[in-house]
Design a protein around this motif. Structure first.
Motif, PDB file in Angstrom:
ATOM      1  N   ASN A 142       0.945  -1.277   0.022  1.00 22.82           N
ATOM      2  CA  ASN A 142      -0.137  -0.052  -0.117  1.00 22.82           C
ATOM      3  C   ASN A 142       0.842   1.315   0.120  1.00 22.82           C
ATOM      4  O   ASN A 142       0.409   2.199   0.818  1.00 22.82           O
ATOM      5  CB  ASN A 142      -1.085   0.049   1.056  1.00 22.82           C
ATOM      6  N   ASN A 143       1.994   1.304  -0.595  1.00 24.95           N
ATOM      7  CA  ASN A 143       2.641   2.343  -1.058  1.00 24.95           C
ATOM      8  C   ASN A 143       3.445   3.041   0.222  1.00 24.95           C
ATOM      9  O   ASN A 143       3.181   4.037   0.482  1.00 24.95           O
ATOM     10  CB  ASN A 143       2.007   3.431  -1.542  1.00 24.95           C
ATOM     11  N   LEU A 169       4.513   7.560   3.786  1.00 25.34           N
ATOM     12  CA  LEU A 169       3.263   7.140   2.962  1.00 25.34           C
ATOM     13  C   LEU A 169       3.245   7.877   1.548  1.00 25.34           C
ATOM     14  O   LEU A 169       3.100   9.378   1.696  1.00 25.34           O
ATOM     15  CB  LEU A 169       2.236   7.742   3.752  1.00 25.34           C
ATOM     16  N   ARG A 170       3.353   7.309   0.658  1.00 23.65           N
ATOM     17  CA  ARG A 170       3.438   8.090  -0.625  1.00 23.65           C
ATOM     18  C   ARG A 170       1.727   8.425  -0.708  1.00 23.65           C
ATOM     19  O   ARG A 170       0.885   8.050  -0.242  1.00 23.65           O
ATOM     20  CB  ARG A 170       3.826   7.380  -1.963  1.00 23.65           C
ATOM     21  N   GLY A 173      -1.274   6.397   0.170  1.00 26.26           N
ATOM     22  CA  GLY A 173      -0.746   5.087   0.695  1.00 26.26           C
ATOM     23  C   GLY A 173      -1.404   4.980   2.114  1.00 26.26           C
ATOM     24  O   GLY A 173      -1.919   5.952   2.668  1.00 26.26           O
TER      25      GLY A 173
END
Length: 284
Positions: A142-143, A169-170, A173
């Motif tokens: 989840n990035n 967290l991108r 994400g």
């Protein structure tokens, strides 16, 4: 050896109470020293330290009445244990943080009290510093990317009961549901994120923006979700030198528990469980 130290700590705490009573009744260090010896002999308590002269006794913690009036018995016990068991001989630092250099020797075993310490003379200035810059990080579904700074990455955390980390967290994400055996302080340094602690019948939901932090008790299931328009970054501090993450999706879907069994105990569809097992290399 750890049990021996715990017993020594217990006996020292008992001895402190007797020693403090003697201090309140005696002003002369020589008489006090004699009284303590008699008490220890009668109660078979170990001698926490020995004095070769009255001057040493006069300057010792045992004769420092002001010290005992503060009732800081934990510090006293720690000090006596440090004198009895130097760090380069035996690591008991998990019982209480000590003042000194306790850099971990990662080549040795890791026990309940941490790693053995490297010789103090080998410690350098750079050992007290750590940087996340240039580190590859750990890719999480989840990035999300985790940048741990435990005793494994920063050996100076050894025995201090603390460590750190960084989470990226991108956009869009999230960090999946997980827990760890340490309390956490999560401070958002960039972006915004939803940090939710799961509990029976309800959840504790907080939306953090830059400059805000949140306390997460140990062993509580929680997740992070990027709710901003760009990347979200958080800095974490833990109450353990080596906090271990337990991701729920890995414990369930990377296992060898048969899918039908997981379906019955999790109320999830068997086909969905099998897809998740295939994704996370589980069997069954």
């Amino acid at each position: 050896m750890t049990l021996q130290l715990l017993r020594q700590c217990h006996l020292l705490r008992r001895g402190v109470v007797l020693q403090r009573r003697e201090l309140l009744r005696r002003d002369d260090c020589g008489d006090e020293r004699k009284g303590l010896s008699e008490r220890r002999h009668n109660s078979k308590l170990p001698s926490p330290c020995s004095f070769s002269s009255a001057t040493q006794c006069k300057n010792s913690l045992l004769c420092n009445e002001e010290f005992f009036h503060r009732r800081d018995l934990g510090v006293f016990v720690r000090t006596q244990l440090e004198a009895l068991y130097p760090c380069n001989r035996l690591e008991f630092v998990a019982l209480s943080p000590i003042v000194g250099v306790v850099e971990a020797d990662l080549k040795g075993p890791d026990g309940p009290a941490g790693y053995h310490c490297v010789p103090a003379e080998t410690v350098t200035d750079e050992d007290f510093k750590y940087s996340f810059n240039g580190k590859p990080g750990i890719q999480v579904p989840n990035n999300a990317v985790l940048f741990p700074a435990s005793v494994m990455e920063a050996p100076m955390f050894n025995g201090m009961g603390i460590s750190a980390g960084r989470v990226l967290l991108r956009r869009g994400g999230s960090l999946p549901v997980h827990s760890h055996g340490a309390s956490e302080i999560l401070y958002v340094t960039q972006g915004a994120m939803n940090v939710t602690i799961l509990a029976t019948r309800r959840a504790y939901v907080n939306y953090l923006k830059e400059g805000e932090f949140m306390i997460i008790p140990k062993c509580r299931l929680h997740f992070l979700d990027n709710v901003g328009r760009g990347e979200a970054i958080g800095f974490a501090a833990y109450s353990s030198a080596n906090p271990r993450f337990h991701f729920q999706h890995l414990e369930m879907y990377a296992s060898n528990v048969p899918s039908p069994t997981l379906s019955r105990v999790t109320f999830l569809d068997v086909d969905q469980i099998r897809r998740n097992k295939a994704r996370f290399n589980g069997t069954g």
